[in-house]
Design a protein around this motif. Sequence first.
Motif, PDB file in Angstrom:
ATOM      1  N   PRO A 167     -53.070   8.562  38.074  1.00 12.44           N
ATOM      2  CA  PRO A 167     -53.074   7.100  38.170  1.00 12.44           C
ATOM      3  C   PRO A 167     -53.904   6.458  37.064  1.00 12.44           C
ATOM      4  O   PRO A 167     -54.998   6.910  36.752  1.00 12.44           O
ATOM      5  CB  PRO A 167     -53.680   6.835  39.550  1.00 12.44           C
ATOM      6  CG  PRO A 167     -54.494   8.057  39.839  1.00 12.44           C
ATOM      7  CD  PRO A 167     -53.766   9.191  39.213  1.00 12.44           C
ATOM      8  N   GLY A 168     -53.340   5.399  36.459  1.00 12.43           N
ATOM      9  CA  GLY A 168     -54.070   4.681  35.421  1.00 12.43           C
ATOM     10  C   GLY A 168     -54.987   3.610  35.998  1.00 12.43           C
ATOM     11  O   GLY A 168     -55.832   3.060  35.282  1.00 12.43           O
ATOM     12  N   LEU A 169     -54.849   3.302  37.306  1.00 13.82           N
ATOM     13  CA  LEU A 169     -55.691   2.284  37.964  1.00 13.82           C
ATOM     14  C   LEU A 169     -56.148   2.823  39.304  1.00 13.82           C
ATOM     15  O   LEU A 169     -55.336   3.275  40.116  1.00 13.82           O
ATOM     16  CB  LEU A 169     -54.889   0.991  38.161  1.00 13.82           C
ATOM     17  CG  LEU A 169     -55.589  -0.117  38.957  1.00 13.82           C
ATOM     18  CD1 LEU A 169     -56.809  -0.628  38.201  1.00 13.82           C
ATOM     19  CD2 LEU A 169     -54.623  -1.269  39.260  1.00 13.82           C
ATOM     20  N   ARG A 170     -57.452   2.788  39.530  1.00 12.32           N
ATOM     21  CA  ARG A 170     -58.023   3.194  40.809  1.00 12.32           C
ATOM     22  C   ARG A 170     -59.039   2.129  41.246  1.00 12.32           C
ATOM     23  O   ARG A 170     -59.778   1.571  40.429  1.00 12.32           O
ATOM     24  CB  ARG A 170     -58.747   4.537  40.698  1.00 12.32           C
ATOM     25  CG  ARG A 170     -57.889   5.768  40.607  1.00 12.32           C
ATOM     26  CD  ARG A 170     -57.262   6.173  41.941  1.00 12.32           C
ATOM     27  NE  ARG A 170     -56.033   5.444  42.224  1.00 12.32           N
ATOM     28  CZ  ARG A 170     -55.347   5.540  43.354  1.00 12.32           C
ATOM     29  NH1 ARG A 170     -55.797   6.345  44.316  1.00 12.32           N
ATOM     30  NH2 ARG A 170     -54.250   4.856  43.532  1.00 12.32           N
ATOM     31  N   TYR A 171     -59.059   1.891  42.551  1.00 10.88           N
ATOM     32  CA  TYR A 171     -60.094   1.015  43.095  1.00 10.88           C
ATOM     33  C   TYR A 171     -61.342   1.839  43.381  1.00 10.88           C
ATOM     34  O   TYR A 171     -61.260   3.016  43.710  1.00 10.88           O
ATOM     35  CB  TYR A 171     -59.601   0.335  44.373  1.00 10.88           C
ATOM     36  CG  TYR A 171     -58.484  -0.655  44.123  1.00 10.88           C
ATOM     37  CD1 TYR A 171     -58.780  -1.930  43.643  1.00 10.88           C
ATOM     38  CD2 TYR A 171     -57.156  -0.309  44.367  1.00 10.88           C
ATOM     39  CE1 TYR A 171     -57.766  -2.845  43.412  1.00 10.88           C
ATOM     40  CE2 TYR A 171     -56.134  -1.211  44.124  1.00 10.88           C
ATOM     41  CZ  TYR A 171     -56.445  -2.475  43.649  1.00 10.88           C
ATOM     42  OH  TYR A 171     -55.435  -3.378  43.414  1.00 10.88           O
ATOM     43  N   LYS A 172     -62.461   1.181  43.249  1.00 12.45           N
ATOM     44  CA  LYS A 172     -63.729   1.875  43.496  1.00 12.45           C
ATOM     45  C   LYS A 172     -63.748   2.427  44.914  1.00 12.45           C
ATOM     46  O   LYS A 172     -63.397   1.729  45.875  1.00 12.45           O
ATOM     47  CB  LYS A 172     -64.897   0.919  43.274  1.00 12.45           C
ATOM     48  CG  LYS A 172     -66.253   1.582  43.426  1.00 12.45           C
ATOM     49  CD  LYS A 172     -67.385   0.592  43.146  1.00 12.45           C
ATOM     50  CE  LYS A 172     -68.742   1.267  43.323  1.00 12.45           C
ATOM     51  NZ  LYS A 172     -69.860   0.327  43.047  1.00 12.45           N
ATOM     52  N   GLY A 173     -64.132   3.703  45.018  1.00 15.04           N
ATOM     53  CA  GLY A 173     -64.175   4.373  46.305  1.00 15.04           C
ATOM     54  C   GLY A 173     -62.879   5.067  46.679  1.00 15.04           C
ATOM     55  O   GLY A 173     -62.841   5.785  47.676  1.00 15.04           O
TER      56      GLY A 173
END
Length: 259
Positions: A167-173
């Motif tokens: 994934p090129g985008l992850r949310y914190k946590g």
Amino acid sequence: ADDRVTWKLSSLDPGAQQKLSVKLIPSRRGEIELSSKVRFTGQTAGKFVVSEPMIGVTVEGPEKVLIGEPVAHVIKIANTGTGTARDVTLEALIPQGLKHPRGERLLMEIGSLEAGEVREVRLALAAIEGGDQKIKLAAESSNSLRKLETVNLMVAAPSLALKLDGPGLRYKGRQGVYTLHVENDGTAVSENVRLRHRLPNGFEFVKAGSNGKYDAQSRVIDWFLGEMKPGDKQEISVELVAVNFGNFTHEVAVVSEQG
């Protein structure tokens, strides 16, 4: 015939004689003259030898080598005929994937070859490029003899391909799974293959497949993949968790014993 009679005697031994009788019927009055002739034809025979020189070229050497290795071929020039092959020369055209200190075109003086004589020439080369290589040979003599020969040599070149999916985008946590694709896309075996994944500061290690070992101090995951033959592929998954905001770069690398 009309006015003569002919006999053919195949042979007449020394001192021998043979009587031939002729019975005639006269057709007019007066004197009739008769004559006879004996002819002998001598024959002789001789032998002479026709000699024909012939050139043959054979090559002994490897059919496959690894790039960077020396390549040695033994070229045998033979006179397979019955005459002398005079002033024989050997020309070799070297392809770009192979290297010789004297350049791409070599001309070697062999000299005269008697019937049945064989001489050897050693051709030492270095493999500098991968792929199919063709060495072209031409043997010639001053009495208009010419023989062509081609040497096919496969130069195997090791190569490794590496790709990282994730994934090129992850949310914190949130956790993310990244997959490393390793392939031997060369033509030679790669030995002692090692794979490394350096984690960016924005991620923390959760787990790694295929017995990956994580060093928290260097933030590097190591895998030992061992030997990979041409066409071999491996997929390895890494599970990470995003812990910081920002843009981060994952660094992955694969290296083999062949460099």
